[in-house]
Design an enzyme around this catalytic site. Structure first.
Site, mmCIF file in Angstrom:
data_model
loop_
_atom_site.group_PDB
_atom_site.id
_atom_site.type_symbol
_atom_site.label_atom_id
_atom_site.label_comp_id
_atom_site.label_asym_id
_atom_site.label_seq_id
_atom_site.Cartn_x
_atom_site.Cartn_y
_atom_site.Cartn_z
ATOM 1 N N PRO A 2 0.839 -1.200 0.000
ATOM 2 C CA PRO A 2 0.000 0.000 0.000
ATOM 3 C C PRO A 2 0.876 1.252 0.000
ATOM 4 O O PRO A 2 1.910 1.273 0.650
ATOM 5 C CB PRO A 2 -0.791 -0.100 1.309
ATOM 6 N N GLU A 3 0.459 2.285 -0.723
ATOM 7 C CA GLU A 3 1.206 3.541 -0.704
ATOM 8 C C GLU A 3 0.626 4.434 0.379
ATOM 9 O O GLU A 3 -0.381 4.100 1.013
ATOM 10 C CB GLU A 3 1.125 4.206 -2.087
ATOM 11 N N LYS A 55 3.847 4.801 5.647
ATOM 12 C CA LYS A 55 3.137 3.530 5.511
ATOM 13 C C LYS A 55 2.774 2.927 6.859
ATOM 14 O O LYS A 55 2.333 1.783 6.937
ATOM 15 C CB LYS A 55 3.986 2.568 4.675
ATOM 16 N N CYS A 252 2.934 12.800 -25.744
ATOM 17 C CA CYS A 252 3.670 12.926 -27.006
ATOM 18 C C CYS A 252 3.510 11.729 -27.941
ATOM 19 O O CYS A 252 3.951 11.782 -29.087
ATOM 20 C CB CYS A 252 5.147 13.173 -26.725
HETATM 21 ZN ZN LIG Z 1 5.974 11.573 -23.848
#
Ligand SMILES: [Zn+2]
Length: 285
Positions: A2-3, A55, A252
């Protein structure tokens, strides 16, 4: 694992169920916790507050004790109404805290210990609020100096050091590097103070955006704060680069790359065009 945002949401949910209500039942399979409970019974006390530190999840009791738990890969807290059927087997219960309205069950919680205020302050593994990106006391300037001190390491690895900045996990690591245009393999010594400040600000912003009231369980860094269901088919649909190896960059169109990075061999995702190395060299993906 878990973050920090997940632990923050768990702490908030546990706080709503437990804070201010007299504890009716405390049980644990850990002898150190039951011994504490025998000497200083938790039944009759109230939960004063529940907070996350990176955490770690800290539950402060009215009698002065603090239960510190860390979920590692396997643990979770569930909240049930009395009599409601548990979603995991009883044999996986490690900690049970009940009041008249709710039962909070810690399943498979691998790390749990009871602290006094003094031992909590002395435990070097539990981050202080000033280094937790989600804390109101977070000190971004001091965090920048700690990042810069790791000058011979790569920026994405340093973002994971919980003693540098607590709360950033492996998903946020790649996302922070992408939104700040930093190649994750850049040595910290090649970064300007401004770039480090930018990465820290992005970490704060992205992690904080994932603990809003309408945040679901999946991490969102891309697509703004749109409300999502918890049954999102593809968990990477809301991320810039993480998990998107071989897919076109959302900015991009270049193909996103993936590589194992650092001494702990954690996976990293990046766009080679949006996050170039400063000397134009290529990093194999
Ligand atoms: Zn990119």
């Amino acid at each position: 694992m878990p973050e920090g945002d997940t632990i923050f949401r768990t702490a908030r949910a546990l706080g709503r169920a437990l804070v201010g209500k007299p504890i009716t039942v405390f049980r644990s399979t850990y002898p150190l916790l039951t011994r504490f409970d025998e000497e200083t019974p938790l039944a009759g006390q109230t939960v004063a507050s529940v907070e996350s530190r990176g955490k770690w999840l800290l539950m402060h009791f009215s009698g002065g004790g603090t239960l510190a738990t860390h979920m590692l890969m396997s643990g979770s807290w569930h909240i049930y109404r009395p009599g409601e059927r548990w979603q995991k087997p009883r044999s996986q219960m490690r900690i049970l805290i009940e009041n008249s309205e709710y039962a909070a069950v810690g399943f498979h919680v691998p790390v749990a210990r009871m602290h006094t205020a003094q031992s909590l302050a002395r435990d070097p593994r539990i981050p202080r609020p000033a280094i937790d990106v989600l804390s109101a006391e977070f000190d971004a300037g001091a965090a920048a100096l700690r990042v810069l001190a790791h000058d011979n390491e790569e920026i994405a690895d340093v973002l994971l050091h919980q003693e540098v900045m607590a709360g950033v996990g492996n998903v946020f690591k790649s996302e922070v590097c992408f939104v700040t245009g930093l190649n994750p393999f850049r040595q910290v010594s090649s970064l300007t103070r401004e770039q480090v400040d930018g990465a820290i600000a992005a970490a704060q912003e992205l992690v904080a955006a994932n603990v809003l009231e309408d945040s679901g369980d999946a991490i969102v860094t891309y697509g703004g704060r749109k409300r999502r269901t918890t049954h999102e088919a593809d968990p990477t649909a809301s991320l810039w680069v993480y998990g998107r190896h071989g897919e076109p960059c959302r900015r991009c169109g270049e193909l996103i790359r993936r590589r194992i990075q650092g001494p702990d061999a954690r996976v990293t995702f990046w766009c080679p065009r949006c996050q170039p190395m400063p000397d134009g060299s290529d990093v194999d993906g």
